[in-house]
Design an enzyme around this catalytic site. Structure first.
Site, PDB file in Angstrom:
ATOM      1  N   ASP A 120      25.584  60.005  14.935  1.00  0.00           N
ATOM      2  CA  ASP A 120      24.509  59.053  15.190  1.00  0.00           C
ATOM      3  C   ASP A 120      23.275  59.370  14.353  1.00  0.00           C
ATOM      4  O   ASP A 120      23.154  58.903  13.228  1.00  0.00           O
ATOM      5  CB  ASP A 120      24.208  58.904  16.679  1.00  0.00           C
ATOM      6  N   VAL A 170      27.650  55.912  23.934  1.00  0.00           N
ATOM      7  CA  VAL A 170      29.072  55.854  24.260  1.00  0.00           C
ATOM      8  C   VAL A 170      29.542  57.134  24.939  1.00  0.00           C
ATOM      9  O   VAL A 170      29.016  58.224  24.699  1.00  0.00           O
ATOM     10  CB  VAL A 170      29.927  55.587  22.995  1.00  0.00           C
TER      11      VAL A 170
END
Length: 193
Positions: A120, A170
């Site tokens: 990320d 997630v």
């Protein structure tokens, strides 16, 4: 004949009941198919190397992906692990990366594939790549199941990617929030209760 423990203590709750606040993003079948494809991609790229590739799993989030990718790669591979922390118990990176556990293997001259569950911000991966480059590998590649490009703060290379996704947090398939949801067989988005 003895009764099973589940029947002695009541019915086992359905997976959906236990994880009501997780919306499925990728099913177990979709993940398995994509990881098989990635394993073949890795083998095509590293198949001509003279050394066994070393798959370095970033603990704990990449544990399931690393093992499945190793099984899906038709090469003789080795596994090792590295552990860093940047999240703590929240859903956003602290911005500070700390090394908790280093590799056991000497990677000098080795072809290394860093396995991540999700890339990320890039902060942790940038730290890991810098740390590993200092050990003199022959090559250093990155494989991730999920690439959250919109969240990138530091540009890092991603050589093998399952899917590019948005900024949703997630969980599942090894990824967690405060150590929860790692054992979900799918990847899901954590939604507000």
């Amino acid at each position: 004949m003895t009764e099973s423990r589940a029947s002695q203590t009541g019915p086992v709750p359905a997976l959906r009941e236990v994880h009501q606040n997780v919306r499925v993003l990728f099913t177990a079948d979709q993940i398995a198919a994509r990881v098989r494809e990635l394993g073949l991609d890795v083998a095509r790229e590293l198949g001509a190397t003279t050394h066994r590739p070393l798959f370095v799993g970033v603990l704990k989030g990449a544990c399931l992906f690393q093992c499945d990718l190793a099984r899906a790669t038709p090469l003789d591979v080795e596994l090792d692990f590295i552990s860093v922390m940047s999240y703590g118990s929240g859903t956003t990176s602290s911005g500070t990366v700390k090394l908790f556990s280093d590799l056991r293997e000497n990677i000098a001259g080795r072809h290394v594939v860093v396995c991540e569950g999700v890339v990320d911000s890039g902060l942790s991966l940038s730290f890991i790549l810098g740390h590993l480059k200092s050990k003199g590998p022959a090559s250093l590649r990155v494989a991730t199941l999920l690439d959250k490009v919109p969240c990138r703060k530091v540009q890092v290379p991603v050589d093998f990617s399952g899917w590019k996704i948005g900024a949703d947090f997630v969980v599942g398939y090894g990824m967690d929030v405060a150590e929860r949801f790692r054992n979900l067989p799918f990847v899901g988005v954590l939604e507000e209760a």
